[in-house]
Design an enzyme around this catalytic site. Structure first.
Site, PDB file in Angstrom:
ATOM      1  N   ASN A   1       0.684  -1.254   0.071  1.00  9.82           N
ATOM      2  CA  ASN A   1      -0.064  -0.091   0.059  1.00  9.82           C
ATOM      3  C   ASN A   1       0.801   1.248  -0.144  1.00  9.82           C
ATOM      4  O   ASN A   1       0.600   2.415   0.600  1.00  9.82           O
ATOM      5  CB  ASN A   1      -1.029  -0.131   1.354  1.00  9.82           C
ATOM      6  CG  ASN A   1      -2.303  -1.036   1.135  1.00  9.82           C
ATOM      7  OD1 ASN A   1      -2.131  -1.804   0.048  1.00  9.82           O
ATOM      8  ND2 ASN A   1      -2.775  -1.214   2.074  1.00  9.82           N
TER       9      ASN A   1
ATOM     10  N   ARG B   1      -2.757 -14.053  -2.617  1.00 11.87           N
ATOM     11  CA  ARG B   1      -3.933 -14.047  -1.814  1.00 11.87           C
ATOM     12  C   ARG B   1      -4.702 -15.379  -2.480  1.00 11.87           C
ATOM     13  O   ARG B   1      -4.468 -15.760  -3.799  1.00 11.87           O
ATOM     14  CB  ARG B   1      -4.961 -13.134  -1.742  1.00 11.87           C
ATOM     15  CG  ARG B   1      -4.370 -12.032  -0.542  1.00 11.87           C
ATOM     16  CD  ARG B   1      -5.112 -10.722  -0.653  1.00 11.87           C
ATOM     17  NE  ARG B   1      -5.062  -9.890  -2.101  1.00 11.87           N
ATOM     18  CZ  ARG B   1      -5.166  -8.861  -2.099  1.00 11.87           C
ATOM     19  NH1 ARG B   1      -6.153  -8.210  -1.081  1.00 11.87           N
ATOM     20  NH2 ARG B   1      -5.225  -8.111  -3.185  1.00 11.87           N
TER      21      ARG B   1
END
Length: 395
Positions: free
Chosen positions: A118, A250
């Site tokens: 991020n 993920r």
């Protein structure tokens, strides 16, 4: 009549005053131009996703410093900087913290949940470099250099970077292009190597270490480029930290050729002056892949649905693929290794071959299609004429 010597002296004073005004104006302009935009992703996460694992969470109507109050923002960065020189993600660096929040953050410096995810850490380093350049206040230089050392410490021997450092026992150990992590780091190092004036204060010893890390980082990029049936293509979101092969992240992010993340890699390689033959081959191959993997007559549209609660969020919209004869070329985020088919997945890691098969929550909550490769295609002609004039792979 004025004495000539005194007249000359006054003229010199006027010139000096004008020069000082110009320098101060330049300094003020430079300070005013220190953008906090790179921290927007973390800021949105802090306010938008309640996370009990956060060091602190926002209070109602949390006040903020204006962007022009750059030293206060930089002080927040120093407050959040951990003992190892890195930063945790998903906080607002403009937040005017309460005394209780300040005390809590200050007491957690030893918690080393530090990351590049991020747009974290490399953005803090560059911000602090700009503030030190504008103010010459030593603490900003110290914090900036400590952040650079963290980046050097986090680099694998093969030249790659994990998503988190110290290493954690999950997919974040993989070398990570996702969310711009790798390219954020390498573009920061590129500024230092190519003498960005905001880093003029760095000494030669640290510059030498950065240059070595930068060169290793480029080599690792080239070593990770996916060769599919003998043909160089592009990159995956994550690559295994040991084998460099495409890897799962993920549960809905499979090993694949990942067009969106690969664009940042190609744009970075394109800006390298006097590229080696290997870099030229890498760019040529990736650009050809982007051209060959275009999808025509297709667009994705979003539409409202009756809201429902999923395990992860309130879902209010859905998306669908529609035929459109005038739509610009589009790409899927993933292409299957070995078949080059557009690829999708879900939270159960099932491999799917159409967006319609993905559950509504994931279908509408993830960018499965992208226009990003067009950016590389648009820049290709100028780059090709300069570095590969006799070999236009788009013809």
């Amino acid at each position: 009549m004025m004495n000539p010597t005194k007249k000359n002296y006054l003229a010199l004073l006027m010139v000096f005053a004008l020069a000082t005004t110009f320098v101060n104006a330049q300094s003020d302009k430079k300070a005013a131009d220190i953008s906090t935009k790179p921290f927007g992703d973390s800021e949105r996460h802090w306010y938008g996703i309640k996370d009990e694992s956060n060091l602190v969470n926002p209070v109602p109507n949390q006040p903020k410093y204006p962007e022009s109050d750059y030293t206060k923002i930089a002080d927040n960065m120093i407050l959040f900087q951990c003992a190892n020189g890195g930063w945790p993600k998903n906080y607002d660096m403009k937040a005017i913290l309460t005394p209780e929040q300040v005390e809590k953050v200050a007491s957690t410096k030893a918690i080393l949940h530090t990351t590049f995810d991020n747009e974290t850490t490399y953005t803090h380093v560059y911000y602090l470099a700009q503030v030190y350049t504008a103010t010459k206040i030593e603490k900003y230089k110290v914090a900036c250099e400590k952040g650079i050392q963290f980046i050097l410490d986090a680099q694998y021997a093969n030249g790659g970077w994990p998503q988190y450092f110290p290493l954690e026992k999950n997919y974040s150990r993989h070398i990570t292009f996702n969310d711009g992590a790798y390219m954020g780091i390498i573009n920061l190092l590129d500024k230092i190597v190519n003498n960005n004036p905001n880093f003029s204060f760095l000494d030669e010893a640290l510059r030498a270490k950065v240059t070595q890390a930068y060169n290793k980082g480029i080599d690792c990029i080239l070593n990770m480029q996916i060769k599919d049936k003998g043909r160089l293509t592009a990159w995956c979101q994550q690559h295994d930290e040991e084998t460099l092969a495409p890897a799962w992240a993920r549960k809905f992010e499979p090993p694949s050729i990942c067009n969106a993340e690969s664009v940042g890699v190609v744009l970075f390689l394109m800006k390298i002056k006097n590229p080696s033959d290997r870099i030229i081959q890498s760019i040529q191959s990736a650009v050809k892949w982007f051209a060959d993997s275009k999808i025509y007559n297709t667009r994705v549209e979003s539409f409202e649905i009756e809201a429902f609660e999923s395990k992860y969020k309130t879902v209010k919209r859905d998306v669908r693929v529609v035929a459109d004869a005038v739509a610009p070329p589009i790409w899927t985020r993933y292409y299957e290794l070995g078949t080059n088919k557009p690829l999708f997945s879900d939270r159960n890691s099932e491999l799917l071959y159409s967006l319609a098969e993905v559950s509504v929550e994931r279908r509408s909550g993830y960018a499965w299609y992208t226009y990003e490769p067009q950016k590389a295609l648009d820049k290709y002609a100028e780059w090709q004429q300069k570095y590969a004039p006799s070999d236009n792979v788009l013809k």
